[in-house]
Scaffold this motif. Sequence first.
Motif, PDB file in Angstrom:
ATOM      1  N   UNK A  49       0.676  -1.148   0.056  1.00  0.00           N
ATOM      2  CA  UNK A  49       0.057   0.159   0.103  1.00  0.00           C
ATOM      3  C   UNK A  49       0.914   1.191  -0.008  1.00  0.00           C
ATOM      4  N   UNK A  50       0.480   2.210  -0.991  1.00  0.00           N
ATOM      5  CA  UNK A  50       1.354   3.349  -1.050  1.00  0.00           C
ATOM      6  C   UNK A  50       0.207   4.500  -0.187  1.00  0.00           C
ATOM      7  N   UNK A  51       0.739   4.890   0.761  1.00  0.00           N
ATOM      8  CA  UNK A  51      -0.018   5.698   1.609  1.00  0.00           C
ATOM      9  C   UNK A  51       0.036   7.302   1.643  1.00  0.00           C
ATOM     10  N   UNK A  52      -0.564   8.181   0.885  1.00  0.00           N
ATOM     11  CA  UNK A  52      -0.496   9.469   1.013  1.00  0.00           C
ATOM     12  C   UNK A  52      -0.840   9.709   2.513  1.00  0.00           C
ATOM     13  N   UNK A  53      -0.015  10.811   3.010  1.00  0.00           N
ATOM     14  CA  UNK A  53      -0.158  11.101   4.519  1.00  0.00           C
ATOM     15  C   UNK A  53      -1.451  12.179   4.697  1.00  0.00           C
ATOM     16  N   UNK A  54      -1.195  13.229   3.637  1.00  0.00           N
ATOM     17  CA  UNK A  54      -2.247  14.268   3.810  1.00  0.00           C
ATOM     18  C   UNK A  54      -3.618  13.954   3.094  1.00  0.00           C
ATOM     19  N   UNK A  55      -4.804  13.312   3.728  1.00  0.00           N
ATOM     20  CA  UNK A  55      -5.749  12.791   3.386  1.00  0.00           C
ATOM     21  C   UNK A  55      -7.114  13.551   4.088  1.00  0.00           C
ATOM     22  N   UNK A  56      -8.070  13.692   3.368  1.00  0.00           N
ATOM     23  CA  UNK A  56      -9.504  14.413   4.171  1.00  0.00           C
ATOM     24  C   UNK A  56      -9.792  13.631   5.088  1.00  0.00           C
ATOM     25  N   UNK A  57     -10.193  13.938   6.270  1.00  0.00           N
ATOM     26  CA  UNK A  57     -10.715  13.168   7.178  1.00  0.00           C
ATOM     27  C   UNK A  57      -9.580  12.334   7.953  1.00  0.00           C
ATOM     28  N   UNK A  58      -9.730  11.182   7.973  1.00  0.00           N
ATOM     29  CA  UNK A  58      -8.537  10.190   8.603  1.00  0.00           C
ATOM     30  C   UNK A  58      -7.326  10.608   7.701  1.00  0.00           C
ATOM     31  N   UNK A  59      -6.332  10.842   8.451  1.00  0.00           N
ATOM     32  CA  UNK A  59      -4.963  10.862   7.528  1.00  0.00           C
ATOM     33  C   UNK A  59      -4.203   9.886   7.438  1.00  0.00           C
ATOM     34  N   UNK A  60      -3.316   9.672   6.767  1.00  0.00           N
ATOM     35  CA  UNK A  60      -2.600   8.469   6.239  1.00  0.00           C
ATOM     36  C   UNK A  60      -1.852   7.837   7.582  1.00  0.00           C
TER      37      UNK A  60
END
Length: 136
Positions: A49-60
Amino acid sequence: MSRILVVEDNLLNYELACDLLELAGHRVLHASTGEAAITMALQEQPDIILMDIGLPGMDGFEATRHLKSMSETQSIPVVAVTAHAMKEDAERVFSAGCSGYLTKPIDTRRFVAEVEAILAAASPASRAEAQGNTHE
Ligand code: MN
């Protein structure tokens, strides 16, 4: 060929990562929120899984902690993809349970090789080998 879940809320960033990975022969899945990433990881069992840290709601970070807390997903390697390259962020990345991190904007010449290197290091075969070496 690996099945790679790319978690990214910015469509242009996602399309670039997707193109590079598909050109290298991988199959790409997409989620644009942490919540969707958890659902998809449970259903699809991706190899990485490549996980963006800056996400709307729950962050990475939070999404990664959730993934690492569930037996169904805890063995899937998670690579943080972050625009923040500061040392304190690296420490947060590893304490959340990530196997590594890549910084944005991604380096198009090295991106696929870096993902594949983390995948190889985290694969069951290399884990078994590392465990075997420990007991020698
Ligand atoms: Mn983002």
